[in-house]
Scaffold this active site. Structure first.
Site, PDB file in Angstrom:
ATOM      1  CE  LYS A  21      -2.123  -1.087   3.856  1.00 39.23           C
ATOM      2  NZ  LYS A  21      -1.409  -2.346   4.146  1.00 39.23           N
TER       3      LYS A  21
ATOM      4  NE  ARG B 282      -5.000  -1.657   9.555  1.00 35.62           N
ATOM      5  CZ  ARG B 282      -3.903  -1.125   9.009  1.00 35.62           C
ATOM      6  NH1 ARG B 282      -3.891   0.099   8.575  1.00 35.62           N
ATOM      7  NH2 ARG B 282      -2.850  -1.864   8.898  1.00 35.62           N
TER       8      ARG B 282
ATOM      9  NE  ARG C 100       7.709  -2.766   6.229  1.00 37.91           N
ATOM     10  CZ  ARG C 100       6.381  -2.711   6.253  1.00 37.91           C
ATOM     11  NH1 ARG C 100       5.736  -1.971   5.385  1.00 37.91           N
ATOM     12  NH2 ARG C 100       5.705  -3.411   7.139  1.00 37.91           N
TER      13      ARG C 100
ATOM     14  NE  ARG D 106       5.923  -0.723  10.120  1.00 32.25           N
ATOM     15  CZ  ARG D 106       4.858  -0.691   9.333  1.00 32.25           C
ATOM     16  NH1 ARG D 106       4.925  -0.076   8.166  1.00 32.25           N
ATOM     17  NH2 ARG D 106       3.731  -1.277   9.679  1.00 32.25           N
TER      18      ARG D 106
ATOM     19  NE  ARG E 128       1.490  -5.238  10.991  1.00 28.05           N
ATOM     20  CZ  ARG E 128       2.610  -4.950  10.309  1.00 28.05           C
ATOM     21  NH1 ARG E 128       3.784  -5.369  10.751  1.00 28.05           N
ATOM     22  NH2 ARG E 128       2.547  -4.245   9.212  1.00 28.05           N
TER      23      ARG E 128
HETATM   24  P1  AP5 Z   1       4.837  -1.516   1.799  1.00 29.19           P
HETATM   25  O1  AP5 Z   1       4.497  -0.676   0.604  1.00 29.19           O
HETATM   26  O2  AP5 Z   1       5.545  -0.897   2.933  1.00 29.19           O
HETATM   27  O3  AP5 Z   1       3.513  -2.288   2.299  1.00 29.19           O
HETATM   28  P2  AP5 Z   1       2.262  -1.781   3.153  1.00 29.19           P
HETATM   29  O4  AP5 Z   1       1.043  -2.435   2.573  1.00 29.19           O
HETATM   30  O5  AP5 Z   1       2.266  -0.306   3.273  1.00 29.19           O
HETATM   31  O6  AP5 Z   1       2.595  -2.494   4.522  1.00 29.19           O
HETATM   32  P3  AP5 Z   1       2.397  -1.976   6.031  1.00 29.19           P
HETATM   33  O7  AP5 Z   1       3.112  -2.955   6.888  1.00 29.19           O
HETATM   34  O8  AP5 Z   1       2.751  -0.536   6.144  1.00 29.19           O
HETATM   35  O9  AP5 Z   1       0.856  -2.151   6.177  1.00 29.19           O
HETATM   36  P4  AP5 Z   1       0.021  -2.199   7.487  1.00 29.19           P
HETATM   37  O10 AP5 Z   1      -1.335  -1.956   6.978  1.00 29.19           O
HETATM   38  O11 AP5 Z   1       0.193  -3.433   8.280  1.00 29.19           O
HETATM   39  O12 AP5 Z   1       0.699  -1.080   8.396  1.00 29.19           O
HETATM   40  P5  AP5 Z   1       0.285   0.397   8.768  1.00 29.19           P
HETATM   41  O13 AP5 Z   1       1.512   1.171   8.867  1.00 29.19           O
HETATM   42  O14 AP5 Z   1      -0.802   0.873   7.904  1.00 29.19           O
HETATM   43  O15 AP5 Z   1       5.671  -2.769   1.233  1.00 29.19           O
HETATM   44  C1  AP5 Z   1       6.212  -3.741   2.108  1.00 29.19           C
HETATM   45  C2  AP5 Z   1       7.619  -4.135   1.622  1.00 29.19           C
HETATM   46  O16 AP5 Z   1       7.521  -4.773   0.352  1.00 29.19           O
HETATM   47  C3  AP5 Z   1       8.564  -2.938   1.406  1.00 29.19           C
HETATM   48  O17 AP5 Z   1       9.844  -3.325   1.788  1.00 29.19           O
HETATM   49  C4  AP5 Z   1       8.503  -2.674  -0.110  1.00 29.19           C
HETATM   50  O18 AP5 Z   1       9.725  -2.140  -0.608  1.00 29.19           O
HETATM   51  C5  AP5 Z   1       8.227  -4.062  -0.673  1.00 29.19           C
HETATM   52  N1  AP5 Z   1       7.343  -4.032  -1.836  1.00 29.19           N
HETATM   53  C6  AP5 Z   1       6.220  -3.289  -2.004  1.00 29.19           C
HETATM   54  N2  AP5 Z   1       5.627  -3.556  -3.185  1.00 29.19           N
HETATM   55  C7  AP5 Z   1       6.403  -4.516  -3.771  1.00 29.19           C
HETATM   56  C8  AP5 Z   1       6.321  -5.210  -5.015  1.00 29.19           C
HETATM   57  N3  AP5 Z   1       5.311  -4.990  -5.871  1.00 29.19           N
HETATM   58  N4  AP5 Z   1       7.280  -6.125  -5.311  1.00 29.19           N
HETATM   59  C9  AP5 Z   1       8.296  -6.358  -4.447  1.00 29.19           C
HETATM   60  N5  AP5 Z   1       8.436  -5.729  -3.243  1.00 29.19           N
HETATM   61  C10 AP5 Z   1       7.489  -4.810  -2.917  1.00 29.19           C
HETATM   62  O19 AP5 Z   1      -0.333   0.189  10.226  1.00 29.19           O
HETATM   63  C11 AP5 Z   1       0.496  -0.187  11.310  1.00 29.19           C
HETATM   64  C12 AP5 Z   1      -0.362  -0.374  12.553  1.00 29.19           C
HETATM   65  O20 AP5 Z   1      -1.001   0.870  12.897  1.00 29.19           O
HETATM   66  C13 AP5 Z   1      -1.520  -1.378  12.431  1.00 29.19           C
HETATM   67  O21 AP5 Z   1      -1.088  -2.711  12.673  1.00 29.19           O
HETATM   68  C14 AP5 Z   1      -2.467  -0.861  13.508  1.00 29.19           C
HETATM   69  O22 AP5 Z   1      -2.031  -1.250  14.780  1.00 29.19           O
HETATM   70  C15 AP5 Z   1      -2.316   0.647  13.395  1.00 29.19           C
HETATM   71  N6  AP5 Z   1      -3.293   1.222  12.471  1.00 29.19           N
HETATM   72  C16 AP5 Z   1      -3.031   1.780  11.257  1.00 29.19           C
HETATM   73  N7  AP5 Z   1      -4.169   2.165  10.655  1.00 29.19           N
HETATM   74  C17 AP5 Z   1      -5.181   1.850  11.518  1.00 29.19           C
HETATM   75  C18 AP5 Z   1      -6.591   1.958  11.451  1.00 29.19           C
HETATM   76  N8  AP5 Z   1      -7.211   2.479  10.360  1.00 29.19           N
HETATM   77  N9  AP5 Z   1      -7.313   1.527  12.506  1.00 29.19           N
HETATM   78  C19 AP5 Z   1      -6.720   1.016  13.601  1.00 29.19           C
HETATM   79  N10 AP5 Z   1      -5.385   0.839  13.714  1.00 29.19           N
HETATM   80  C20 AP5 Z   1      -4.619   1.258  12.680  1.00 29.19           C
HETATM   81 MG    MG Z   2       2.433   1.054   4.886  1.00 32.29          MG
END
Ligand code: AP5
Ligand code: MG
Length: 215
Positions: free
Chosen positions: A13, A88, A127, A160, A171
């Site tokens: 994402k 979410r 990552r 992270r 997660r």
């Molecule tokens: P990356 O692009 O970083 O993936 P991502 O989907 O953004 O992964 P996240 O871990 O950030 O998602 P998440 O939803 O768990 O975390 P968030 O920060 O939102 O890509 C991942 C890796 O793969 C990178 O190294 C990249 O280089 C590589 N990559 C990407 N695309 C690729 C491709 N096509 N091919 C090869 N490699 C690739 O949330 C964190 C925490 O915050 C949650 O667990 C929760 O506790 C809280 N939180 C956040 N939002 C909410 C909400 N709305 N409600 C309640 N709690 C929330």
């Molecule tokens: Mg992210």
């Protein structure tokens, strides 16, 4: 243009959000990034959010919705935005709709980035993250040209803290429980598109860009 990106942890994402927002010149709102910034500053919101994030759980809806509401009210986000990591759960999805329709606004398009669990674990395992500027790398798929330092700001890259495998599995469980009702909701509204996420980032971006050109 108002866009929502859905997808499992590590599905890509944040990577796609950056490409889309740079290309279409719209602001990127990531609830995860906002929480990490608050945790770093050790604000009361950050300290509260940390309790949930470090266990792989969702931060409570009232806190999350209040930060999204605040973001949507900022003037720079009034004409369009991309939401990454929100909604979410179905409660957040309905609340978002309510907040926007009060303002006679609506979401144009929702993309669900679809990848298998094996791909997710490989992406998250490799990552590397910059805690100063938020840039994200991958040791194999997107390595930093400066090895263990951020290309943008020179900070040492880290894993992270919620990317440890046991937390990632939690997660994923949380994600898998909540995603279907959100998908059904946006399908009914006719704005959901599933994107095949097991391709390289530029190929994925290309299909999203083509689809957004006709919105
Ligand atoms: P990356 O692009 O970083 O993936 P991502 O989907 O953004 O992964 P996240 O871990 O950030 O998602 P998440 O939803 O768990 O975390 P968030 O920060 O939102 O890509 C991942 C890796 O793969 C990178 O190294 C990249 O280089 C590589 N990559 C990407 N695309 C690729 C491709 N096509 N091919 C090869 N490699 C690739 O949330 C964190 C925490 O915050 C949650 O667990 C929760 O506790 C809280 N939180 C956040 N939002 C909410 C909400 N709305 N409600 C309640 N709690 C929330
Ligand atoms: Mg992210």
């Amino acid at each position: 243009m108002r866009i929502v990106l859905l997808g499992a942890p590590g599905s890509g994402k944040g990577t796609q959000a950056k490409l889309i927002c740079d290309y279409f010149k719209i602001p990127h709102i990531s609830t995860g990034d906002i929480f990490r910034a608050e945790i770093k500053k050790m604000t009361p919101l950050g300290l509260e959010a940390k309790k949930y994030i470090q266990r792989g759980n969702l931060v409570p809806d009232d806190l999350t919705i209040s930060i999204v509401k605040e973001s949507l009210n900022k003037s720079e986000n009034s004409d369009g935005f991309l939401l990454d990591g929100f909604p979410r759960n179905i409660y957040q999805a309905k609340k978002l709709n309510l907040l926007l329709t009060e303002d006679k606004k609506y979401i144009d398009k929702v993309y669900l980035i679809d990848v298998t669990q094996d791909v997710i674990l490989e992406r998250i395992g490799g990552r590397r993250y910059c805690s100063r500027c938020g840039a994200s790398y991958h040791i194999r798929f997107n390595p930093s040209k400066l090895d263990d330092r951020c290309e943008a700001c020179g900070e040492v890259l880290i894993h992270r803290s919620d990317d440890k495998e046991d937390i990632v599995l939690d997660r994923l469980t949380v994600y898998n429980k909540a995603i279907q009702p959100i998908v059904n909701y946006y399908k009914k509204l006719g704005i959901l598109e599933k994107i095949h996420g097991d391709a390289n980032p530029s190929e994925i971006f290309s299909s999203i860009r083509s689809s957004l050109m006709v919105v």
